[in-house]
Enzyme design. Structure first.
Site, mmCIF file in Angstrom:
data_model
loop_
_atom_site.group_PDB
_atom_site.id
_atom_site.type_symbol
_atom_site.label_atom_id
_atom_site.label_comp_id
_atom_site.label_asym_id
_atom_site.label_seq_id
_atom_site.Cartn_x
_atom_site.Cartn_y
_atom_site.Cartn_z
ATOM 1 N NE ARG A 56 -1.638 -2.366 2.783
ATOM 2 C CZ ARG A 56 -1.749 -3.622 2.352
ATOM 3 N NH1 ARG A 56 -2.796 -3.983 1.693
ATOM 4 N NH2 ARG A 56 -0.824 -4.523 2.624
ATOM 5 C CB THR A 57 3.427 2.553 2.314
ATOM 6 O OG1 THR A 57 2.673 2.035 3.404
ATOM 7 C CG2 THR A 57 3.983 3.911 2.668
ATOM 8 C CE LYS A 85 27.663 -1.950 -4.442
ATOM 9 N NZ LYS A 85 27.807 -0.860 -5.409
ATOM 10 N NE ARG A 106 7.061 0.474 5.043
ATOM 11 C CZ ARG A 106 5.830 -0.028 4.930
ATOM 12 N NH1 ARG A 106 5.668 -1.299 4.594
ATOM 13 N NH2 ARG A 106 4.769 0.719 5.160
ATOM 14 C CG HIS A 134 3.509 3.582 8.506
ATOM 15 N ND1 HIS A 134 3.680 4.500 7.497
ATOM 16 C CD2 HIS A 134 2.990 2.469 7.918
ATOM 17 C CE1 HIS A 134 3.277 3.963 6.353
ATOM 18 N NE2 HIS A 134 2.853 2.737 6.586
HETATM 19 N N1 CP Z 1 -0.415 -0.233 5.857
HETATM 20 C C1 CP Z 1 0.773 -0.404 5.279
HETATM 21 O O1 CP Z 1 1.785 0.241 5.631
HETATM 22 O O2 CP Z 1 0.796 -1.330 4.270
HETATM 23 P P1 CP Z 1 2.078 -1.793 3.475
HETATM 24 O O3 CP Z 1 3.015 -2.460 4.461
HETATM 25 O O4 CP Z 1 1.592 -2.732 2.421
HETATM 26 O O5 CP Z 1 2.738 -0.571 2.888
#
Ligand code: CP
Length: 305
Positions: A56-57, A85, A106, A134
């Site tokens: 999603r993100t 590396k 991420r 998040h």
């Molecule tokens: N909700 C969420 O962060 O989904 P993903 O891990 O798929 O990005």
């Protein structure tokens, strides 16, 4: 609309004014998206760096750039980047700042976003740092609560599952705590209770919360936010096996009730598929709101909205 921050590593940075402005622009962006998009970010490049799995993100950020006329450069998996590396996060972000106008990252390490902003010379967004935060999920959760319930003040929120490692619910809790008269019911096994960083925030702001290990204690609020037990955070896999099916929400729990069901997704077993067709099952609409919330955030952080 100006925001009070240049980089977004944690929802604790946001003021109520920031969140209200992002909510307003998200609702405007919904109209832009539904009208086919725009060229608002036509001269902008997003660096999309995903060193931990995402559906999603990552896809929603990249979709937003396409919908607003911008471009994307991307890197995924530490093994395919120069971090493999031995390059540091700081050096990686220093480089990405030279190739892009805004960076989304991420990374599995808690605190990685704080390292990134040491060297970022363009706006940086934390898209999840291990069990830390998040923030853009927290923002889209607030947009969702507003759209589903018509208000944020006075919301009675139940959060269920892995409250210890669930970074999305940490981010969401700090934001919902900006509104008046909100209360929380925290449902988890003893081993996965909400960490002090969140409960002390509730205490400082006088926010009422109760802790329980029974799902039934959390079925009377306005919103129930289910979460996945985060297998990848457990050093002891037998502990995960013991806890993984602690809570399973079924249609019988929420059918014909005025309670909105949310989940940041992905789900494993914690929401039965018989909930999906209920009108109060909001988790797929919630994921959809990720697009409009991230449209707003990118445009605002780039000074275009
Ligand atoms: N909700 C969420 O962060 O989904 P993903 O891990 O798929 O990005």
């Amino acid at each position: 609309m100006p925001l009070s921050f240049q980089h977004l590593t944690s929802t604790k940075q946001l003021s109520r004014e920031d969140m209200d402005a992002i909510l307003k622009v998200s609702l405007e962006m919904e109209k832009v998206r539904d009208a086919g998009g725009s060229d608002l970010l036509g001269d902008k490049v997003l660096a999309s760096l995903f060193y931990e799995p995402s559906t999603r993100t990552r896809l929603s950020f990249e979709s937003v750039m396409h919908r607003l006329g911008g471009s994307v450069v991307t890197a995924e998996g530490i093994q395919f980047s120069s971090m493999y590396k031995g390059e540091t996060i700081q050096d990686t972000i220093s480089m990405a700042s030279q190739y892009a106008d805004i960076i989304v990252m991420r990374h599995p390490e808690q605190g990685s976003a704080d390292k990134a902003v040491e060297t970022a010379t363009v706006p940086f967004i934390n898209a999840g740092d291990g069990p830390g935060q998040h923030p853009t999920q927290g923002i889209l959760d607030i947009v969702t609560i507003y759209k589903e319930r018509g208000t944020l003040d006075g919301i009675n929120m139940t959060i269920v599952g892995d409250l210890k490692y669930g970074r999305t619910l940490h981010s969401m809790s700090f934001l919902l705590g900006l509104y008046s008269d909100v209360t929380f019911t925290l449902v988890s096994p003893d081993e996965l209770k909400m960490p002090k960083k969140v409960t002390s925030y509730f205490d400082e702001r006088g926010i009422k919360y109760t802790e329980t290990d029974k799902l039934e204690d959390g079925l009377e609020g306005d919103v129930i936010y289910m979460t996945r037990i985060q297998q990848e955070r457990f050093a002891d896999k037998s502990q995960y096996e013991k806890l993984k099916d602690s809570y399973i929400l079924e249609a019988k729990h929420v059918k014909d009730k005025d309670i909105t069901v949310m989940h940041p997704l992905p789900r494993v077993n914690e929401i039965s598929t018989d909930v999906d067709a209920l009108p109060n099952a909001a988790y797929f609409r919630q994921a959809n709101n990720g697009v409009i919330a991230r449209m707003a955030l990118l445009a605002m952080m780039l000074g275009k909205a």
